[in-house]
Design a protein around this motif. Sequence first.
Motif, PDB file in Angstrom:
ATOM      1  N   LEU A  23      43.376 -29.728 -30.533  1.00 13.87           N
ATOM      2  CA  LEU A  23      42.748 -30.970 -30.068  1.00 13.87           C
ATOM      3  C   LEU A  23      43.351 -32.163 -30.805  1.00 13.87           C
ATOM      4  CD1 LEU A  23      39.005 -29.901 -29.797  1.00 13.87           C
ATOM      5  CD2 LEU A  23      40.500 -30.565 -27.904  1.00 13.87           C
ATOM      6  N   ASP A  24      43.537 -32.030 -32.114  1.00 18.60           N
ATOM      7  CA  ASP A  24      44.135 -33.106 -32.906  1.00 18.60           C
ATOM      8  C   ASP A  24      45.548 -33.409 -32.416  1.00 18.60           C
ATOM      9  OD1 ASP A  24      44.100 -34.974 -35.148  1.00 18.60           O
ATOM     10  OD2 ASP A  24      45.569 -33.621 -36.059  1.00 18.60           O
ATOM     11  N   ARG A  25      46.304 -32.376 -32.110  1.00 19.62           N
ATOM     12  CA  ARG A  25      47.662 -32.555 -31.587  1.00 19.62           C
ATOM     13  C   ARG A  25      47.641 -33.332 -30.269  1.00 19.62           C
ATOM     14  NH1 ARG A  25      50.904 -27.202 -31.824  1.00 19.62           N
ATOM     15  NH2 ARG A  25      50.270 -27.565 -33.960  1.00 19.62           N
ATOM     16  N   ALA A  26      46.567 -33.159 -29.502  1.00 19.82           N
ATOM     17  CA  ALA A  26      46.423 -33.856 -28.220  1.00 19.82           C
ATOM     18  C   ALA A  26      45.754 -35.218 -28.376  1.00 19.82           C
ATOM     19  CB  ALA A  26      45.613 -32.999 -27.250  1.00 19.82           C
ATOM     20  N   GLY A  27      45.411 -35.591 -29.620  1.00 23.16           N
ATOM     21  CA  GLY A  27      44.795 -36.894 -29.850  1.00 23.16           C
ATOM     22  C   GLY A  27      43.296 -36.911 -29.665  1.00 23.16           C
ATOM     23  N   VAL A  28      42.667 -35.739 -29.710  1.00 23.60           N
ATOM     24  CA  VAL A  28      41.222 -35.638 -29.508  1.00 23.60           C
ATOM     25  C   VAL A  28      40.586 -35.139 -30.800  1.00 23.60           C
ATOM     26  CG1 VAL A  28      39.396 -34.451 -28.235  1.00 23.60           C
ATOM     27  CG2 VAL A  28      41.463 -35.182 -27.042  1.00 23.60           C
ATOM     28  N   VAL A  29      39.580 -35.877 -31.280  1.00 23.87           N
ATOM     29  CA  VAL A  29      38.855 -35.482 -32.488  1.00 23.87           C
ATOM     30  C   VAL A  29      37.385 -35.304 -32.126  1.00 23.87           C
ATOM     31  CG1 VAL A  29      38.165 -36.161 -34.812  1.00 23.87           C
ATOM     32  CG2 VAL A  29      40.451 -36.730 -33.978  1.00 23.87           C
ATOM     33  N   LEU A  30      36.892 -34.098 -32.304  1.00 24.70           N
ATOM     34  CA  LEU A  30      35.468 -33.827 -32.114  1.00 24.70           C
ATOM     35  C   LEU A  30      34.876 -33.647 -33.513  1.00 24.70           C
ATOM     36  CD1 LEU A  30      35.616 -31.276 -29.143  1.00 24.70           C
ATOM     37  CD2 LEU A  30      35.230 -33.749 -29.057  1.00 24.70           C
ATOM     38  N   PRO A  31      34.244 -34.704 -34.056  1.00 21.36           N
ATOM     39  CA  PRO A  31      33.802 -34.664 -35.450  1.00 21.36           C
ATOM     40  C   PRO A  31      32.750 -33.602 -35.742  1.00 21.36           C
ATOM     41  CG  PRO A  31      33.099 -36.699 -34.388  1.00 21.36           C
ATOM     42  CD  PRO A  31      33.955 -35.961 -33.407  1.00 21.36           C
ATOM     43  N   SER A  32      32.022 -33.164 -34.745  1.00 22.51           N
ATOM     44  CA  SER A  32      30.960 -32.187 -34.975  1.00 22.51           C
ATOM     45  C   SER A  32      31.387 -30.763 -34.637  1.00 22.51           C
ATOM     46  CB  SER A  32      29.729 -32.544 -34.139  1.00 22.51           C
ATOM     47  OG  SER A  32      29.292 -33.853 -34.428  1.00 22.51           O
ATOM     48  N   LEU A  33      32.656 -30.532 -34.368  1.00 21.54           N
ATOM     49  CA  LEU A  33      33.159 -29.204 -34.025  1.00 21.54           C
ATOM     50  C   LEU A  33      32.864 -28.235 -35.169  1.00 21.54           C
ATOM     51  CD1 LEU A  33      34.855 -27.419 -32.088  1.00 21.54           C
ATOM     52  CD2 LEU A  33      36.880 -28.220 -33.318  1.00 21.54           C
ATOM     53  N   ARG A  34      32.189 -27.123 -34.844  1.00 17.71           N
ATOM     54  CA  ARG A  34      31.820 -26.152 -35.883  1.00 17.71           C
ATOM     55  C   ARG A  34      31.343 -24.867 -35.225  1.00 17.71           C
ATOM     56  NH1 ARG A  34      25.719 -27.117 -37.676  1.00 17.71           N
ATOM     57  NH2 ARG A  34      24.886 -27.560 -35.629  1.00 17.71           N
ATOM     58  N   ILE A  35      31.080 -23.889 -36.050  1.00 17.19           N
ATOM     59  CA  ILE A  35      30.440 -22.662 -35.588  1.00 17.19           C
ATOM     60  C   ILE A  35      28.947 -22.949 -35.490  1.00 17.19           C
ATOM     61  CG2 ILE A  35      29.916 -20.264 -36.152  1.00 17.19           C
ATOM     62  CD1 ILE A  35      32.465 -20.245 -37.819  1.00 17.19           C
ATOM     63  N   ASP A  36      28.321 -22.479 -34.430  1.00 12.97           N
ATOM     64  CA  ASP A  36      26.879 -22.646 -34.286  1.00 12.97           C
ATOM     65  C   ASP A  36      26.181 -21.739 -35.304  1.00 12.97           C
ATOM     66  OD1 ASP A  36      24.256 -22.953 -33.478  1.00 12.97           O
ATOM     67  OD2 ASP A  36      24.491 -21.769 -31.652  1.00 12.97           O
ATOM     68  N   PRO A  37      25.519 -22.332 -36.306  1.00 13.42           N
ATOM     69  CA  PRO A  37      24.932 -21.505 -37.365  1.00 13.42           C
ATOM     70  C   PRO A  37      23.829 -20.562 -36.881  1.00 13.42           C
ATOM     71  CG  PRO A  37      24.239 -23.795 -37.604  1.00 13.42           C
ATOM     72  CD  PRO A  37      25.264 -23.752 -36.510  1.00 13.42           C
ATOM     73  N   LEU A  38      23.162 -20.904 -35.792  1.00 15.36           N
ATOM     74  CA  LEU A  38      22.077 -20.053 -35.304  1.00 15.36           C
ATOM     75  C   LEU A  38      22.593 -18.733 -34.741  1.00 15.36           C
ATOM     76  CD1 LEU A  38      19.805 -22.714 -33.576  1.00 15.36           C
ATOM     77  CD2 LEU A  38      19.535 -21.662 -35.829  1.00 15.36           C
ATOM     78  N   THR A  39      23.853 -18.685 -34.335  1.00  9.43           N
ATOM     79  CA  THR A  39      24.380 -17.455 -33.755  1.00  9.43           C
ATOM     80  C   THR A  39      25.161 -16.615 -34.774  1.00  9.43           C
ATOM     81  OG1 THR A  39      26.377 -18.591 -32.969  1.00  9.43           O
ATOM     82  CG2 THR A  39      24.510 -18.444 -31.442  1.00  9.43           C
ATOM     83  N   CYS A  40      25.297 -17.113 -35.988  1.00 10.09           N
ATOM     84  CA  CYS A  40      26.047 -16.364 -37.010  1.00 10.09           C
ATOM     85  C   CYS A  40      25.333 -15.089 -37.434  1.00 10.09           C
ATOM     86  CB  CYS A  40      26.300 -17.231 -38.243  1.00 10.09           C
ATOM     87  SG  CYS A  40      27.566 -18.471 -37.976  1.00 10.09           S
TER      88      CYS A  40
END
Length: 90
Positions: A23-40
Amino acid sequence: MALTAMERIRAAEEAVEQLRTELDRAGVVLPSLRIDPLTCGGHVLFPLVDLGRCNMDMALRLVAVLAGTYSGEGAPPVGDTPSSAPAERS
């Protein structure tokens, strides 16, 4: 052999990092991108990836990247997205 919980989490973390890099290479930043902790800790095969929240400019930039129209100079202006073009009438 089934994956352990830690192996599933590690695999999800690697997927998130690969997604963030591309995404960064494509110029897109999703600041909240993460693993969903509830499904871990659940019984799902792999934890879910939470794409999170982003501002409107970033959402339109992602639309442009996915539509193949992103130029690197930013997102198209609001109302000028690929899906907003008037439909042709026959």
